[in-house]
Design a protein around this motif. Structure first.
Motif, short mmCIF file in Angstrom:
data_model
loop_
_atom_site.label_atom_id
_atom_site.label_comp_id
_atom_site.label_asym_id
_atom_site.label_seq_id
_atom_site.Cartn_x
_atom_site.Cartn_y
_atom_site.Cartn_z
N ILE A 196 -32.22 48.91 15.59
CA ILE A 196 -31.46 50.00 16.20
C ILE A 196 -32.36 50.98 16.96
CG2 ILE A 196 -29.53 49.85 14.60
CD1 ILE A 196 -30.63 52.24 13.10
N ASP A 197 -33.62 51.07 16.59
CA ASP A 197 -34.56 51.95 17.29
C ASP A 197 -34.93 51.30 18.62
OD1 ASP A 197 -36.67 53.45 18.23
OD2 ASP A 197 -37.74 53.53 16.32
N PRO A 198 -34.63 51.94 19.75
CA PRO A 198 -34.92 51.32 21.05
C PRO A 198 -36.40 51.14 21.32
CG PRO A 198 -34.19 53.58 21.35
CD PRO A 198 -33.97 53.25 19.90
N HIS A 199 -37.26 51.83 20.57
CA HIS A 199 -38.70 51.73 20.79
C HIS A 199 -39.37 50.78 19.79
CE1 HIS A 199 -38.49 54.92 23.73
NE2 HIS A 199 -37.87 55.69 22.85
N ALA A 200 -38.59 50.16 18.93
CA ALA A 200 -39.14 49.20 17.96
C ALA A 200 -39.15 47.81 18.58
CB ALA A 200 -38.31 49.22 16.69
N ALA A 201 -39.79 46.87 17.89
CA ALA A 201 -39.86 45.49 18.38
C ALA A 201 -38.45 44.95 18.60
CB ALA A 201 -40.61 44.62 17.38
N PRO A 202 -38.14 44.44 19.78
CA PRO A 202 -36.76 44.01 20.08
C PRO A 202 -36.31 42.80 19.26
CG PRO A 202 -38.24 43.43 21.88
CD PRO A 202 -39.02 44.31 20.96
N ASP A 203 -37.26 41.99 18.78
CA ASP A 203 -36.88 40.80 18.01
C ASP A 203 -36.97 41.04 16.51
OD1 ASP A 203 -39.63 41.06 18.15
OD2 ASP A 203 -40.03 38.90 18.23
N ALA A 204 -37.07 42.30 16.09
CA ALA A 204 -37.29 42.60 14.67
C ALA A 204 -36.15 42.07 13.79
CB ALA A 204 -37.45 44.10 14.47
N SER A 205 -34.91 42.27 14.22
CA SER A 205 -33.78 41.82 13.38
C SER A 205 -33.81 40.31 13.18
CB SER A 205 -32.46 42.25 14.01
OG SER A 205 -32.33 43.65 14.01
N ASP A 206 -34.09 39.57 14.25
CA ASP A 206 -34.15 38.11 14.13
C ASP A 206 -35.29 37.68 13.22
OD1 ASP A 206 -31.99 37.82 15.83
OD2 ASP A 206 -33.24 37.55 17.62
N VAL A 207 -36.43 38.34 13.36
CA VAL A 207 -37.58 38.01 12.51
C VAL A 207 -37.27 38.27 11.05
CG1 VAL A 207 -39.94 38.72 11.93
CG2 VAL A 207 -39.32 38.32 14.32
N ILE A 208 -36.64 39.40 10.75
CA ILE A 208 -36.31 39.76 9.37
C ILE A 208 -35.33 38.75 8.77
CG2 ILE A 208 -35.11 41.47 7.95
CD1 ILE A 208 -36.41 43.62 9.74
N ARG A 209 -34.28 38.42 9.52
CA ARG A 209 -33.30 37.45 9.00
C ARG A 209 -33.95 36.09 8.75
NH1 ARG A 209 -29.62 40.20 12.56
NH2 ARG A 209 -30.20 38.81 14.28
N THR A 210 -34.80 35.65 9.67
CA THR A 210 -35.46 34.36 9.51
C THR A 210 -36.39 34.37 8.30
OG1 THR A 210 -35.37 34.01 11.90
CG2 THR A 210 -36.90 32.64 10.66
N LEU A 211 -37.12 35.46 8.11
CA LEU A 211 -38.03 35.55 6.97
C LEU A 211 -37.26 35.58 5.66
CD1 LEU A 211 -40.83 35.92 5.76
CD2 LEU A 211 -40.63 38.38 6.21
N ASP A 212 -36.18 36.34 5.59
CA ASP A 212 -35.39 36.41 4.37
C ASP A 212 -34.86 35.03 4.00
OD1 ASP A 212 -33.90 38.04 2.29
OD2 ASP A 212 -32.21 37.12 3.35
N ALA A 213 -34.35 34.29 4.98
CA ALA A 213 -33.83 32.95 4.71
C ALA A 213 -34.95 32.00 4.30
CB ALA A 213 -33.11 32.41 5.95
N ALA A 214 -36.12 32.12 4.93
CA ALA A 214 -37.23 31.25 4.58
C ALA A 214 -37.71 31.48 3.16
CB ALA A 214 -38.38 31.46 5.57
N LEU A 215 -37.76 32.73 2.73
CA LEU A 215 -38.18 33.01 1.36
C LEU A 215 -37.13 32.53 0.36
CD1 LEU A 215 -39.66 36.60 1.83
CD2 LEU A 215 -40.93 34.51 1.32
#
Length: 411
Positions: free
Chosen positions: A106-125
Motif C-alpha cells: 500500500i505504500d507507494p514508495h515501497a517495493a512494488p512487488d512486495a505483496s507478491d514476494v510475501i505471498r510466495t514466501l508464505d506459501a513456500a514455507l
C-alpha cells in the motif's frame, strides 16, 4: 493437532501454549499480518469465551491472548483454524513465522512487488514439509522499504528490498537477487541452517550463516550485509497508502476494543486492518482515527517510546505493576528517549537495549542506562519519584551515574 499445553522456555504459539500467573498464553499469527473484520470479531469472541478477554500485541506482530486453560487453549486453536487464521498442523504454523513490513503493498514508495514476494514466501514455507529442527524463536522477515525503512525488522533471515532488486540477509552476509530467487534462497538457507549439527539463530551466531551460504555454494556471491539499524517511524496517525495507524499503550486491551476497531474499519475503511510490530494497528483505506479511548494516534505521544511487560498483573516473576509505573513515567520522558520498564531481568517486552531500562525489584527499580534488562545495573532500589527526577535532569543525572560512587540517586 494441538499438543497438550506445557511450560515453555520460549514465546508461546497457537499450538504451544505457555503458562503464566493469570492462566495459559496463546498467540495468533494473522496470515500475512492482515485481519478482516470477521476475523477480528472471531478473535475477540474467542478471547471472551476461552480466556480472560485480554489481548496484547507483540513485537512480532502477533496477538497474544491470556487467561486460558489447557482445555480452552485447544478449543481456541480450533476456532482460529475455522476462522482461517491458522493451520491445524502445529509444524506448518511454526514454519510461517514471518515478520512483515506493515505497509507492504500500500505504500507507494515501497517495493512494488512486495505483496507478491510475501505471498510466495508464505506459501513456500507452508509447503516446506521437510523443514524442521530450527530454534523455536527463528524468524524470517520481509522488508519492503518506503515509510518503514529497511533495517527496522530483526529476523534470522531477512528478505530486504534494495532499489529495484532484493537482498537475502543472513548473519553478516547478503546475497543479491530478484524477489522470486530470494524466496527460493530463504527456504534453502532455512534448510541449510536446520541441517547444522547444533542449529542456532544467525542473529546470535552469524558464523552459522556463513556455513549455510557455503553449504549452498553461494558464499563467494555474497557481500557484507548493510550495517546499522533504524528505529521504526511512528505508526500513529495518517500513514502512506491511505492508511491510518493506531498504537496501543503498554499493556493489554479488552476484546471489546478489538471489536470496536473492527467496526470502525468496516464503516470508515475497507474493513481490513494489519497487525504490525511495535503494538500497532494499521487500518486500510481509512482517513480518520478510531475514537476508542486509549489508542495512540498522535505520532508525538511519549507512550510510543515506552515498553513494559504484563508485570504483576499476569506474571509471577514480576513484583510490581510495571504497566502502571511505565505509564506514570511517560509524561516525564525526554524527547527521543526510549524507556523500557521490565518486571524481571528477562526483559520480554524489549529484548534490545533501551536508553533507559528499569527492572522491577521488591525494593524499587534497578537502573540500566543504554542497556538491557539482564545487564548489571548502575543503581537499584529507586522509587518512581527518584526515577522521575533522573529523567527530568537527563542527561546530567545519567552522567552522575558514572561517578566513582556509582550512584544515580538525586540528593
Amino acid at each position: 493437532m494441538t499438543t497438550a499445553p506445557s511450560v515453555r522456555g520460549w514465546c508461546p504459539g497457537l499450538h504451544t501454549p505457555m503458562q503464566a500467573a493469570d492462566g495459559w498464553l496463546v498467540r495468533v499469527r494473522p496470515p500475512l499480518g492482515r485481519l478482516s473484520g470477521q476475523q477480528a470479531h472471531a478473535i475477540a469472541r474467542a478471547a471472551r469465551t476461552h480466556g480472560n478477554a485480554l489481548i496484547e500485541l507483540t513485537s512480532r506482530g502477533n496477538l497474544q491472548l491470556r487467561g486460558l486453560t489447557p482445555d480452552s487453549a485447544r478449543a481456541f486453536a480450533r476456532d482460529m483454524h475455522e476462522a482461517d487464521l491458522a493451520s491445524a498442523d502445529a509444524a506448518t504454523e511454526a514454519r510461517r513465522s514471518l515478520l512483515l513490513s506493515p505497509l507492504a503493498g500500500i505504500d507507494p514508495h515501497a517495493a512494488p512487488d512486495a505483496s507478491d514476494v510475501i505471498r510466495t514466501l508464505d506459501a513456500a514455507l507452508a509447503d516446506a514439509t521437510t523443514l524442521c529442527g530450527l530454534p523455536a524463536k527463528f524468524a524470517v522477515a520481509v522488508e519492503c522499504g518506503g515509510y518503514v525503512p529497511t533495517g527496522t525488522l530483526r529476523g534470522d533471515i531477512v528478505l530486504r528490498a534494495s532499489g529495484e532488486s532484493w537482498l537475502v540477509v543472513c548473519g553478516a552476509r547478503a546475497w543479491p537477487c530478484t524477489g522470486t530467487a530470494g524466496v527460493e534462497m530463504v527456504v534453502a538457507l532455512a534448510h541449510a541452517l536446520a541441517a547444522l549439527d547444533a542449529p542456532a539463530r544467525p542473529l546470535h551466531d552469524p558464523a552459522q550463516a556463513d556455513t549455510a551460504f557455503a553449504a549452498l555454494g553461494v558464499l563467494d556471491a555474497t557481500r557484507p550485509a548493510p550495517q546499522g539499524r533504524h528505529e521504526p517511524p511512528p505508526l500513529a496517525g495518517i500513514l502512506p497508502g491511505h492508511a491510518m495507524g493506531a498504537v496501543l499503550p503498554p499493556g493489554p486491551i479488552h476484546a471489546d476494543m478489538l471489536d470496536d476497531v473492527a467496526l470502525w474499519c468496516a464503516h470508515n475503511g475497507n474493513g481490513h486492518m494489519r497487525i504490525a510490530p511495535w503494538r500497532a494497528l494499521v487500518m486500510e483505506h481509512c482517513a480518520t482515527p478510531p475514537p476508542q479511548p486509549g489508542l495512540i494516534t498522535d505520532p508525538a505521544d511519549p507512550r510510543l517510546r515506552v515498553w513494559a511487560c504484563i508485570g504483576a498483573r499476569g506474571c509471577a516473576c514480576a513484583p510490581r505493576d510495571v504497566i502502571a509505573d511505565a505509564l506514570s513515567l511517560a509524561p516525564d520522558l525526554p524527547p527521543h528517549l526510549r524507556l523500557h520498564v521490565s518486571g524481571c531481568p528477562k526483559g520480554c517486552a524489549h529484548p534490545a537495549p533501551a536508553d533507559l531500562t528499569l527492572v522491577a525489584r521488591t525494593d524499587g527499580y534497578s537502573l540500566c542506562p543504554h542497556g538491557r534488562a539482564d545487564e548489571t545495573p548502575v543503581d537499584s532500589g529507586l522509587s518512581l519519584a527518584q526515577i522521575q527526577r533522573i529523567m527530568r535532569g537527563w542527561p546530567r543525572t545519567l552522567q552522575d551515574a558514572t561517578q566513582p560512587n556509582g550512584r544515580t540517586r538525586p540528593a
